[in-house]
Design an enzyme around this catalytic site. Structure first.
Site, PDB file in Angstrom:
ATOM      1  N   HIS A  42       0.875  -1.179   0.000  1.00 20.20           N
ATOM      2  CA  HIS A  42       0.000   0.000   0.000  1.00 20.20           C
ATOM      3  C   HIS A  42       0.912   1.228   0.000  1.00 20.20           C
ATOM      4  O   HIS A  42       1.210   1.797   1.050  1.00 20.20           O
ATOM      5  CB  HIS A  42      -0.903  -0.001   1.230  1.00 20.20           C
ATOM      6  CG  HIS A  42      -1.860  -1.153   1.264  1.00 20.20           C
ATOM      7  ND1 HIS A  42      -1.465  -2.448   1.454  1.00 20.20           N
ATOM      8  CD2 HIS A  42      -3.212  -1.188   1.111  1.00 20.20           C
ATOM      9  CE1 HIS A  42      -2.523  -3.239   1.430  1.00 20.20           C
ATOM     10  NE2 HIS A  42      -3.600  -2.507   1.217  1.00 20.20           N
ATOM     11  N   ASP A 178       0.648  -1.597   4.876  1.00 22.66           N
ATOM     12  CA  ASP A 178       0.276  -0.315   5.471  1.00 22.66           C
ATOM     13  C   ASP A 178      -1.024   0.208   4.855  1.00 22.66           C
ATOM     14  O   ASP A 178      -1.056   1.280   4.251  1.00 22.66           O
ATOM     15  CB  ASP A 178       1.442   0.669   5.235  1.00 22.66           C
ATOM     16  CG  ASP A 178       1.180   2.037   5.823  1.00 22.66           C
ATOM     17  OD1 ASP A 178       0.401   2.135   6.787  1.00 22.66           O
ATOM     18  OD2 ASP A 178       1.765   3.007   5.305  1.00 22.66           O
TER      19      ASP A 178
HETATM   20  N1  SAM Z   1       2.839   3.262   2.831  1.00 24.52           N
HETATM   21  C1  SAM Z   1       2.646   4.695   2.584  1.00 24.52           C
HETATM   22  C2  SAM Z   1       3.708   5.464   3.321  1.00 24.52           C
HETATM   23  O1  SAM Z   1       4.118   5.060   4.425  1.00 24.52           O
HETATM   24  O2  SAM Z   1       4.170   6.487   2.794  1.00 24.52           O
HETATM   25  C3  SAM Z   1       1.288   5.167   2.982  1.00 24.52           C
HETATM   26  C4  SAM Z   1       0.153   4.341   2.456  1.00 24.52           C
HETATM   27  S1  SAM Z   1      -1.463   4.872   2.901  1.00 24.52           S
HETATM   28  C5  SAM Z   1      -1.535   4.622   4.613  1.00 24.52           C
HETATM   29  C6  SAM Z   1      -2.450   3.535   2.269  1.00 24.52           C
HETATM   30  C7  SAM Z   1      -2.581   3.537   0.756  1.00 24.52           C
HETATM   31  O3  SAM Z   1      -3.148   2.293   0.336  1.00 24.52           O
HETATM   32  C8  SAM Z   1      -3.510   4.604   0.214  1.00 24.52           C
HETATM   33  O4  SAM Z   1      -2.798   5.407  -0.687  1.00 24.52           O
HETATM   34  C9  SAM Z   1      -4.630   3.821  -0.508  1.00 24.52           C
HETATM   35  O5  SAM Z   1      -5.068   4.442  -1.702  1.00 24.52           O
HETATM   36  C10 SAM Z   1      -3.944   2.530  -0.834  1.00 24.52           C
HETATM   37  N2  SAM Z   1      -4.788   1.336  -0.975  1.00 24.52           N
HETATM   38  C11 SAM Z   1      -5.998   1.064  -0.409  1.00 24.52           C
HETATM   39  N3  SAM Z   1      -6.361  -0.216  -0.678  1.00 24.52           N
HETATM   40  C12 SAM Z   1      -5.359  -0.766  -1.429  1.00 24.52           C
HETATM   41  C13 SAM Z   1      -5.110  -2.067  -1.948  1.00 24.52           C
HETATM   42  N4  SAM Z   1      -5.980  -3.063  -1.768  1.00 24.52           N
HETATM   43  N5  SAM Z   1      -3.969  -2.284  -2.622  1.00 24.52           N
HETATM   44  C14 SAM Z   1      -3.076  -1.286  -2.811  1.00 24.52           C
HETATM   45  N6  SAM Z   1      -3.237  -0.035  -2.326  1.00 24.52           N
HETATM   46  C15 SAM Z   1      -4.357   0.218  -1.625  1.00 24.52           C
END
Ligand code: SAM
Length: 304
Positions: A42, A178
């Site tokens: 994520h 995440d």
């Molecule tokens: N890991 C990043 C950081 O530390 O900079 C922050 C990530 S943020 C908390 C979570 C992200 O997951 C969001 O941008 C959201 O759009 C994305 N997301 C949500 N569901 C997802 C999925 N099933 N697979 C991939 N990305 C997803």
């Protein structure tokens, strides 16, 4: 489903805590010769403006990276020289994306990880982001790095995509899970993904971030991860970090909404260096970011 945008939260206390842990883990894992894969299921947009519209609206970095930078830079809180190594390492990392004294950019997990990967050893970074705008932004930001085949970006479900990557050819990987937890099913998916991944690749390091909020699923996730690690006889580390409640401003109700005040990280197969690094760093971080009632931190380890 897609209302969450990490730009509103970039550089907040939860990011500081998560990225401090990420750097400490990667420092250890990149100390060995064999190639390492880092999978960020994520990934978010990768880079954020601390002075942009999103960040300005929520101001969350004010209680996170900006408060830390201010405390160190102006001797309000801690002398830069007295910073413990893991915290100094984190601050140096974020400083590296900014001009001296001008904190405008916050690197997300993809950019932090990429900085620590080694080209000569052929480490690889696999990024997944499902949000249409954030995945586009991520792909654009990554393209500017010119990192070639070292970094890949896919607009796919990170939980599902991970399956095809494990085990990695070099049998060394860090997986960061995440999600935004905007949908309740994320909690169950995290647990199922860690269980499935450990079956595919038992020696990988798995790092899960989660919010500490009054919701049964959020309380149960670390407990269930601990049970899973125990059943599989895997070492684990569970750390939490809470800045506590902001004292109410004059005229404000004492129970005014505070937003997220605490978060946790659960790691399976953590490096042995992580516990001492956090034991030194978290008290110092709390000294700067802690606000009031409920502030604190915890570190527990277990398993083989
Ligand atoms: N890991 C990043 C950081 O530390 O900079 C922050 C990530 S943020 C908390 C979570 C992200 O997951 C969001 O941008 C959201 O759009 C994305 N997301 C949500 N569901 C997802 C999925 N099933 N697979 C991939 N990305 C997803």
């Amino acid at each position: 489903m897609f209302s969450y945008r990490h730009a509103f939260h970039a550089g907040n206390h939860a990011d500081v805590f998560k990225h401090l842990v990420l750097i400490a883990v990667l420092r250890h894992l990149t100390g060995k010769e064999t190639p390492l894969w880092v999978v960020d299921t994520h990934a978010g947009a990768g880079l954020y403006r601390l002075d942009g519209d999103y960040a300005g609206t929520s101001g969350e970095a004010q209680d996170g990276i900006l408060k830390l930078a201010d405390a160190v830079g102006t001797h309000n809180g801690i002398d830069g020289e007295a910073l413990v190594p893991a915290l100094a390492d984190y601050l140096d990392m974020v400083r590296g994306f900014n001009r001296p004294g001008d904190w405008r950019v916050y690197p997300g997990s993809p950019f932090i990880a990429q900085k620590l990967l080694r080209t000569e050893v052929r480490d690889k970074l696999k990024l997944f982001e499902l949000h249409p705008s954030d995945s586009k932004a991520l792909a654009g930001n990554v393209a500017q790095l010119g990192a070639g085949r070292q970094v890949s970006v896919a607009r796919e479900d990170g939980f599902e995509a991970l399956k095809a990557l494990l085990p990695p050819p070099s049998r060394r990987a860090l997986v960061l899970l995440d999600p935004s937890y905007e949908i309740k099913s994320d909690y169950g998916k995290v647990l199922a993904t860690v269980r499935d991944s450990l079956q595919r690749f038992a020696t990988g390091t798995y790092a899960v971030w989660y919010p500490v909020i009054p919701r049964p699923e959020a309380h149960e996730l670390p407990r269930k991860l601990r049970t899973l690690a125990g059943q599989l006889r895997k070492p684990w580390l569970h750390a939490t970090f809470s800045i506590g409640q902001k004292p109410a401003a004059p005229g404000e109700p004492a129970d005014a909404r505070q937003g997220l005040t605490a978060s946790g990280m659960f790691l399976v197969n953590p490096p042995h260096t992580l516990k001492p690094a956090l034991e030194a760093a978290l008290p110092q971080l709390l000294q700067v970011l802690g606000r009031g009632r409920g502030k604190g931190h915890s570190i527990e380890v277990g398993g083989a």
